[in-house]
Design an enzyme around this catalytic site. Structure first.
Site, short mmCIF file in Angstrom:
data_model
loop_
_atom_site.label_atom_id
_atom_site.label_comp_id
_atom_site.label_asym_id
_atom_site.label_seq_id
_atom_site.Cartn_x
_atom_site.Cartn_y
_atom_site.Cartn_z
N ASP A 482 6.28 -10.24 6.24
CA ASP A 482 6.36 -8.86 5.74
C ASP A 482 7.12 -7.98 6.73
O ASP A 482 7.36 -8.35 7.89
CB ASP A 482 4.93 -8.34 5.55
CG ASP A 482 4.81 -7.25 4.50
OD1 ASP A 482 5.85 -6.68 4.11
OD2 ASP A 482 3.68 -6.97 4.07
N ASP A 552 5.95 -4.22 -4.47
CA ASP A 552 4.51 -3.97 -4.31
C ASP A 552 3.89 -3.48 -5.60
O ASP A 552 2.67 -3.35 -5.68
CB ASP A 552 4.28 -2.92 -3.21
CG ASP A 552 4.13 -3.56 -1.85
OD1 ASP A 552 4.13 -4.80 -1.77
OD2 ASP A 552 3.99 -2.82 -0.86
C1 DGJ Z 1 3.04 -4.84 1.98
C2 DGJ Z 1 3.18 -6.03 1.08
O1 DGJ Z 1 4.21 -5.89 0.18
C3 DGJ Z 1 1.84 -6.28 0.41
O2 DGJ Z 1 1.94 -7.32 -0.53
C4 DGJ Z 1 0.83 -6.61 1.47
O3 DGJ Z 1 1.21 -7.80 2.11
C5 DGJ Z 1 0.77 -5.47 2.47
N1 DGJ Z 1 2.06 -5.10 2.97
C6 DGJ Z 1 -0.12 -5.82 3.62
O4 DGJ Z 1 -0.13 -4.86 4.59
#
Ligand code: DGJ
Length: 755
Positions: A482, A552
């Protein structure tokens, strides 16, 4: 496929069965762009495709006492224009010199044609497995005065309507030079009768399609955020005004790069359209000493006369077969369940095992533990940088949990955010100088975190040590990488002032290097890239991580638009797509579990919820969904995609179809956002089928259970030319006789089988 050099008029012709790309060396040795489009017959005498004209107020050539007012670089379609010599438009190359000049003038010296395609050191690139798959042309140009060579690389494949381009600048100058801008590709097109398509949006709203007619002047997409960004994807396409998904010309420009970039069109006063794509020049300055060179990232240009979907299919085939690498290129992706939206930071071993064992029971292959398992990561104010397990949460470590999950008969995956640090972390306390930050200024925070200075090799090495120790210690099959913020105050304490313009690019080179090291050492691990969703969803990443977390936003209906847009360039096998809880956590929208699955099927399918919280009916549905997608994902991931109805334009309806390469099977999806009373019948014209064959058509009750439509067989030609009525009460799809009573947020899956 061939690359021919015609001595007689000094033209190059790169062609395969679908496309031609033609270049000329002009009478004074500059490189001019002749043509990119549908295949031309190869013959001597292509140079007439280039128009020369003096142009009022355009600088005409004057050298060695010879004046040629009919020759102005400003009036010539160029291959890789440089700044200051005669072309007054924005160009591809700017080089700073010791005496303060930025003017350069590169002329043809030689060329080389060879089989295969070179890899680009430290950078992502499409590749060949056999030299016979592609040919490469390298043209060397030289600016004698500044003793610098410019090498332009072009590769053409046998089987794809695509040209891969990049450039290399080689310094032979004892005084050194500084590369201030070096595009990956530049293309001058002879007219401006196009619309520019971009994929734009923001966090949780990535890759929405916007199309605008070209007009005189510049239109651009870009990132100055350090990643390729959710705001604009590193891609643009030019479409003729009458181009549709299935018909007409489309030219695609896709950049294999994950950092700052600029992609722009510039229409000049004679209607010539210049497209440039490459690293963003803002904040970029790369000094070269004698003997050093700078290699740009690669851009892939696609031409299609089969509409926008035709262009997409070319990218899908090329990227899924010759950009994605390793074991996972050729293997079915596991059905995963990620705990993020189920528990957020509230991780305990017991909770993880409860979720994992229920997931296993429902048929999930891979359990992924997301953020919150390490350091003091109980919330997003602390812990980033400390990649060791939090024993309060997981007393037996990652290994203990991973072994228990593995014992359930499933794989285990883990989340990292290696490029970031919290102020409240041991890593930051030990290395405050490892943060990107300008001396004397405070560094902005996003999500309470700073960006680590990945341009430094010692930072990258530290993260390698921390991550590889965990990956070595536990049975881990998947890593989600990430990156949750854009960069600002980009300055490195490790480099002298004259190297500060290299920091953005060095950063991303080291991200690539760390990926490369880990994927080489752990070749069985499936990497999924992520940057708060799609802020680094780009073709560069696909070279290292075969799939990416598209957004997200897990709301099924929002995802229709996001995945529709992302599919313009990226194969469905690369789009991470999960069924999450309802009401949805981003929008509070309530949708059925069938609708949520119908969208997520068209990506790398998974779940992001606590299955223990679901009703027995929904749990039973999940079992059926997993059975369904395992049966049909081959068609979705390896077949051809045709987008049919655009969610941005069609009154809230969308549709697409995936057709197996032999056209014997297809999976289609139809989505309706809002129901209207006594609405017109909705008819989708399918595509990609065999017009001479008959198909059995079924719709899937609950998005899983095929129910044959009562029409008997239907002709492929009928389905494509007349269409399929999606709201026909004879089909028995509806609850009663009123097809209008199905409500909002409808998704319907159809299966087609050739008889
Ligand atoms: C952002 C990601 O896109 C989410 O899926 C998740 O992993 C969060 N960060 C975790 O902090």
């Amino acid at each position: 496929m061939a690359i021919i050099f015609h001595e007689s008029d000094r033209t190059f012709h790169l062609y395969n069965d679908s496309i031609s790309y033609c270049i000329a060396v002009t009478k004074y040795g500059h490189l001019a762009g002749l043509y990119f489009g549908k295949k031309l017959r190869d013959r001597d005498g292509l140079s007439h495709l280039l128009e020369y004209s003096g142009g009022n107020q355009s600088p005409g050539l004057y050298e060695d006492g010879v004046e040629d007012p009919s020759y102005s670089l400003n009036e010539i379609r160029q291959e890789y224009p440089s700044f200051g010599h005669g072309d007054l438009r924005q160009g591809a190359l700017v080089i700073g010199q010791k005496n303060g000049s930025r003017i350069t003038d590169f002329r043809y010296v030689s060329h080389r044609i060879y089989d295969g395609k070179p890899r680009l050191a430290g950078l992502p690139a499409v590749y060949t497995e056999e030299d016979s798959e592609a040919q490469t042309l390298e043209i060397t140009l030289r600016d004698e005065l500044i003793r610098t060579d410019l090498i332009l690389l072009y590769s053409i494949y046998n089987d794809y309507p695509a040209i891969a381009r990049s450039a290399r600048i080689e310094c032979h100058n004892p005084e050194g030079i500084t590369v201030l801008q070096a595009a990956s590709a530049c293309l001058d097109l002879p007219d401006s009768g196009y619309e520019m398509l971009e994929l734009a949006g923001g966090w949780a709203r990535e890759c929405h399609m916007y199309c605008n007619p070209l007009r005189p002047g510049i239109q651009s997409v870009y990132s100055r955020r350090g990643n390729s960004s959710s705001q604009f994807n590193p891609f643009l396409a030019l479409l003729r005004p009458d181009t549709t998904e299935t018909r007409g010309e489309a030219l695609g420009f896709s950049l294999l790069y994950s950092g700052n970039y600029l992609a722009q069109t510039d229409v000049d006063y004679r209607d010539v359209t210049r497209v440039t794509i490459g690293i963003h020049p803002d904040g970029f300055a790369w000094p070269l000493e004698e003997g050093q060179n700078f290699q740009t990232p690669e851009a892939v240009l696609v031409y299609s006369d089969e509409g926008l979907s035709g262009m997409s299919r070319a990218y899908h085939r090329l990227y899924s077969r010759r950009l994605v690498r390793g074991y996972w290129r050729d293997h079915e992706r596991p059905i995963l369940l990620n705990n993020w939206e189920a528990t957020y930071f509230g991780i305990t071993e017991e909770k993880m095992l409860n979720i994992a064992s229920k997931a296993r029971d429902l048929g999930v292959d891979l359990f992924v533990m997301d953020d919150g398992w390490f350091g003091t990561r109980n919330h997003d104010h602390a812990g980033l940088g400390d990649w060791y397990v939090n024993r309060d949460k997981l007393p037996q470590g990652v290994r203990g949990l991973a072994e228990k999950v593995t014992a359930l008969g499933m794989k285990f995956g883990l989340w990292f955010e290696p490029e970031m640090v919290n102020e409240d972390s041991e890593l930051y306390r030990a290395h405050p100088d490892w943060v990107l930050r300008t001396p004397g200024r405070s560094a902005s925070k996003t999500r309470h975190q700073w960006v680590l200075d990945f341009s430094r090799d010692d930072v990258m090495e530290n993260l390698y040590q921390q991550m590889s120790a965990i990956l070595r210690d536990a049975p881990i099959s998947y890593v989600k990488w990430d990156m949750n913020r854009s960069m600002s105050e980009v300055y490195s304490a490790a480099y002298p002032p004259e190297q500060q313009g290299t920091v953005y690019h060095r950063y991303i080179l080291n991200v690539y290097a760390l990926y490369e090291r880990l994927r080489t050492e752990f070749p069985h691990i499936l990497f999924e890239s992520c940057a708060g969703g799609g802020a680094r969803f780009d073709a560069g990443m696909l070279y290292y991580a075969p799939q990416g977390w598209t957004s997200d936003d897990t709301d099924a209906m929002e995802r229709v638009s996001i995945q529709y847009g992302a599919s313009v360039v990226y194969p469905l096998s690369s789009l991470g797509a999960h069924v999450s809880a309802s009401p949805n956590h981003q929008l509070s929208r309530v949708t059925s579990i069938a609708t949520r699955a119908a969208t997520a099927y068209f990506g790398t399918f998974g779940y992001e919820l606590d299955p223990n919280q679901l009703s027995p009916e929904d749990q039973a549905e999940i079992r059926e969904q997993i059975r369904f997608i395992k049966q049909y994902r081959r068609i979705i991931h390896q077949g051809d995609l045709y987008r049919l109805e655009n969610p941005y334009e069609n009154n809230g309806e969308a549709a697409w179809i995936c057709v197996s390469l032999d056209r014997s099977q297809a999976v289609a999806a139809y989505f309706r956002f809002r129901q209207h009373i006594t609405a017109p019948l909705s008819r989708i014209r399918l595509a990609g089928l065999d017009p001479d064959a008959d198909y059995k058509v079924s719709y899937c009750r609950n998005s899983t259970e095929p129910v044959e439509l009562p029409f008997g067989s239907v002709g492929g030609d009928e389905l494509m030319q007349y269409g399929l009525i999606t709201s026909d009460s004879r089909s028995g799809i509806h609850n009663g006789i009123y097809p209008d009573r199905e409500g909002d947020y409808l998704a319907r899956i159809y299966l087609l089988e050739k008889l």
